[in-house]
Design an enzyme around this catalytic site. Structure first.
Site, mmCIF file in Angstrom:
data_model
loop_
_atom_site.group_PDB
_atom_site.id
_atom_site.type_symbol
_atom_site.label_atom_id
_atom_site.label_comp_id
_atom_site.label_asym_id
_atom_site.label_seq_id
_atom_site.Cartn_x
_atom_site.Cartn_y
_atom_site.Cartn_z
ATOM 1 N N ASP A 34 -14.744 -23.929 -5.802
ATOM 2 C CA ASP A 34 -15.540 -24.565 -4.584
ATOM 3 C C ASP A 34 -17.131 -24.240 -4.513
ATOM 4 O OD1 ASP A 34 -13.384 -25.870 -4.240
ATOM 5 O OD2 ASP A 34 -12.665 -24.524 -2.503
ATOM 6 N N ASP A 68 -18.470 -22.052 -2.543
ATOM 7 C CA ASP A 68 -18.822 -22.063 -1.078
ATOM 8 C C ASP A 68 -18.918 -20.989 -0.524
ATOM 9 O OD1 ASP A 68 -16.049 -21.486 -1.473
ATOM 10 O OD2 ASP A 68 -15.384 -22.811 0.123
ATOM 11 N N THR A 79 -14.235 -18.937 -7.752
ATOM 12 C CA THR A 79 -13.581 -20.185 -6.906
ATOM 13 C C THR A 79 -14.550 -21.452 -7.576
ATOM 14 O OG1 THR A 79 -13.486 -21.395 -5.087
ATOM 15 C CG2 THR A 79 -15.377 -19.724 -4.895
ATOM 16 N N ASP A 120 -12.795 -17.687 -0.511
ATOM 17 C CA ASP A 120 -13.184 -17.199 0.589
ATOM 18 C C ASP A 120 -11.981 -16.439 1.270
ATOM 19 O OD1 ASP A 120 -12.161 -19.647 0.783
ATOM 20 O OD2 ASP A 120 -13.240 -20.388 2.358
ATOM 21 N N ARG A 152 -12.222 -28.897 -0.093
ATOM 22 C CA ARG A 152 -11.795 -29.096 1.127
ATOM 23 C C ARG A 152 -12.768 -28.920 2.460
ATOM 24 N NH1 ARG A 152 -5.968 -27.414 0.613
ATOM 25 N NH2 ARG A 152 -6.580 -25.281 0.298
ATOM 26 N N GLY A 178 -6.973 -19.713 -5.342
ATOM 27 C CA GLY A 178 -7.006 -20.779 -6.566
ATOM 28 C C GLY A 178 -7.772 -20.150 -7.847
ATOM 29 N N ARG A 234 -1.327 -17.460 -3.674
ATOM 30 C CA ARG A 234 -1.779 -17.475 -2.220
ATOM 31 C C ARG A 234 -1.017 -16.648 -1.097
ATOM 32 N NH1 ARG A 234 -6.419 -20.758 -2.356
ATOM 33 N NH2 ARG A 234 -6.206 -22.671 -3.717
HETATM 34 O O1 F6P Z 1 -9.974 -23.120 -3.495
HETATM 35 C C1 F6P Z 1 -10.243 -23.823 -4.753
HETATM 36 C C2 F6P Z 1 -9.272 -25.234 -4.377
HETATM 37 O O2 F6P Z 1 -9.166 -25.857 -5.710
HETATM 38 C C3 F6P Z 1 -9.908 -26.122 -3.447
HETATM 39 O O3 F6P Z 1 -11.036 -27.161 -3.899
HETATM 40 C C4 F6P Z 1 -8.523 -27.020 -3.090
HETATM 41 O O4 F6P Z 1 -8.786 -27.575 -1.755
HETATM 42 C C5 F6P Z 1 -7.645 -25.988 -3.234
HETATM 43 O O5 F6P Z 1 -7.778 -24.888 -4.002
HETATM 44 C C6 F6P Z 1 -6.186 -26.605 -3.594
HETATM 45 O O6 F6P Z 1 -5.234 -25.449 -3.375
HETATM 46 P P1 F6P Z 1 -3.944 -25.446 -4.149
HETATM 47 O O7 F6P Z 1 -3.941 -25.236 -5.608
HETATM 48 O O8 F6P Z 1 -3.150 -24.247 -3.441
HETATM 49 O O9 F6P Z 1 -2.945 -26.879 -3.586
#
Ligand code: F6P
Length: 324
Positions: A128, A130, A126, A103, A172, A11, A72
Site C-alpha cells: 500500500d 501508506d 506492504t 500499518d 483501502r 498482508g 491478521r
Molecule cells: O494491506 C495490503 C492489502 O493488500 C490492501 O491493499 C487490501 O485492502 C488488503 O490488504 C486486503 O486484505 P486481505 O488480504 O486480508 O483481504
C-alpha cells in the site's frame, strides 16, 4: 544481544523474503542468533518460533509472499494476546524483535514494545505504500508493476472494442497504487480515497476522449472508493441511462500481492533488514527503519503507522494534465 526473533505480519508483500534473508544474514554476521516466527503474531503468542540460519534463507530472494507465513491476528489486538506473546518471547530467550509489515502490524509492534521489556524494530512491508518514514515500502514497486502488466493487457482489448474499462486496484485507505498505475498506464483518471470524485465531470471527460478519437479509456479506481469500481461504473452509467458507451469493470484483486519481487523491492528489503538488525544492536526501540531520499531513516513507530502517507497531489495533477 544474543538472540532476536523476526516475523512477517499482515498482508504479504513481495520483497518480504529479501528483508527476512537480510535480517538473518546481518544478524549472523554480528554473531546473533535468529528465531523465525511462523504466521506473524498468531505464531508469536503461541510460541511458534525456531532458529533460522543463514543457509535456511538461501535461494528465497526471488520468491513472492513470505516463507515465514503471515496472518491478521485478532488475538494480538488484545492486551492479553500481547502479554502471551511477551511470555513466549521470554521463554525463548528473545532479546529483540523485528516486525516486517504494514500499518496494523506496526501498531501491534508499537503496543508490544510499549507494554513489555523487549525492544521492537519495524520494517515497512506492504504493497500500500501508506507509512510515514519511508519514501517507499517493500512490495509497492512490484505490486504496481504487476497491476500495470494487467492494465496493458486490458488496454489491448479495450482498444480493439472501443471500450471504457473501470479497473479496480488495491488500496483501502490510500491511493498510492491507483496513482502510480494511473500515470504509468495512461489512464484517463485515477479515483483515490484522498480526493472526492465529480462523477458528472468524469462522464464528460470520458465522452470527450472518445469524441476526440480515442479508441480506449481506462479509469483506475482504488478499492477504497466507496463501493469500488463497480459502484463508480453504475453511478456514471446507471442501467436506465441512455448513454451508449460500452464499458466493463475489472478488479485486479490479490494478484497484485503475489509474484517475484522487483529489483527495487529486493534491494529495499536487503537494505532495511540489515538496518533493522543494526538498530536493535544500537539499542533502538519503537522505531521503524526506512529509506528517505535514498538515505536510511529511523522514524518513531507511532508516527510510522498513525500518520498515514498519501500520494502527493502533484502526481494526481500530472495524471490529469496528461490524460488527453
Ligand atoms: O494491506 C495490503 C492489502 O493488500 C490492501 O491493499 C487490501 O485492502 C488488503 O490488504 C486486503 O486484505 P486481505 O488480504 O486480508 O483481504
Amino acid at each position: 544481544m544474543q538472540r532476536i526473533a523476526v516475523l512477517t505480519s499482515g498482508g504479504d508483500a513481495p520483497g518480504m523474503n529479501a528483508a527476512l534473508r537480510s535480517v538473518v544474514r546481518a544478524a549472523d554476521a554480528a554473531g546473533v542468533e535468529v528465531l523465525g516466527v511462523r504466521d506473524g503474531y498468531r505464531g508469536l503468542h503461541r510460541g511458534w518460533m525456531e532458529p533460522i540460519d543463514a543457509r535456511a534463507v538461501s535461494g528465497i530472494l526471488h520468491i513472492g509472499g513470505t516463507i515465514l507465513g503471515t496472518a491478521r491476528s485478532h488475538t494480538f489486538r488484545s492486551i492479553e494476546g500481547r502479554q502471551d506473546a511477551l511470555k513466549m518471547m521470554h521463554e525463548h530467550g528473545v532479546e529483540g524483535l523485528i516486525v516486517i509489515g504494514g500499518d496494523g502490524s506496526l501498531k501491534g509492534a508499537d503496543l508490544l514494545a510499549q507494554e513489555g521489556d523487549v525492544p521492537v524494530v519495524g520494517v515497512p512491508g506492504t504493497i500500500d505504500n501508506d507509512l510515514t518514514g519511508s519514501d517507499f515500502t517493500i512490495g509497492f514497486d512490484t505490486a504496481v508493476n504487476t497491476a500495470l502488466e494487467a492494465v496493458d493487457r486490458i488496454r489491448d482489448t479495450a482498444s480493439s472494442h472501443h471500450r471504457l474499462f473501470f479497473i479496480e486496484v488495491m488500496g483501502r485507505q490510500a491511493g498510492w497504487i491507483a496513482t502510480y498505475v494511473g500515470i504509468a498506464g495512461g489512464a484517463t483518471a485515477a479515483l483515490v480515497p484522498e480526493q472526492g470524485v465529480d462523477l458528472d465531470a468524469l462522464r464528460d471527460r470520458v465522452r470527450d476522449s472518445f469524441d476526440m478519437g480515442k479508441r480506449f479509456c481506462l479509469v483506475v479506481v482504488a478499492e477504497g472508493q466507496p463501493g469500488g469500481a463497480r459502484a463508480v461504473a453504475e453511478e456514471i452509467f446507471p442501467a436506465d441511462s441512455d448513454v451508449e458507451l460500452d464499458h466493463r469493470v475489472t478488479s485486479l484483486g490479490h494478484m497484485q500481492r503475489g509474484g517475484s519481487p522487483s529489483m527495487r523491492d529486493r534491494v529495499l528489503g536487503a537494505r532495511l533488514g540489515d538496518a533493522a538488525v543494526q538498530a536493535l544492536l544500537d539499542d533502538c526501540n519503537r522505531i521503524m527503519v526506512g529509506e528517505v531520499r535514498l538515505e536510511l531513516n529511523h522514524c518513531p513507530l507511532t508516527t510510522a503507522w498513525s500518520q498515514e502517507s498519501h500520494p502527493p497531489s502533484h502526481l494526481l495533477g500530472l495524471l490529469d494534465r496528461l490524460a488527453r
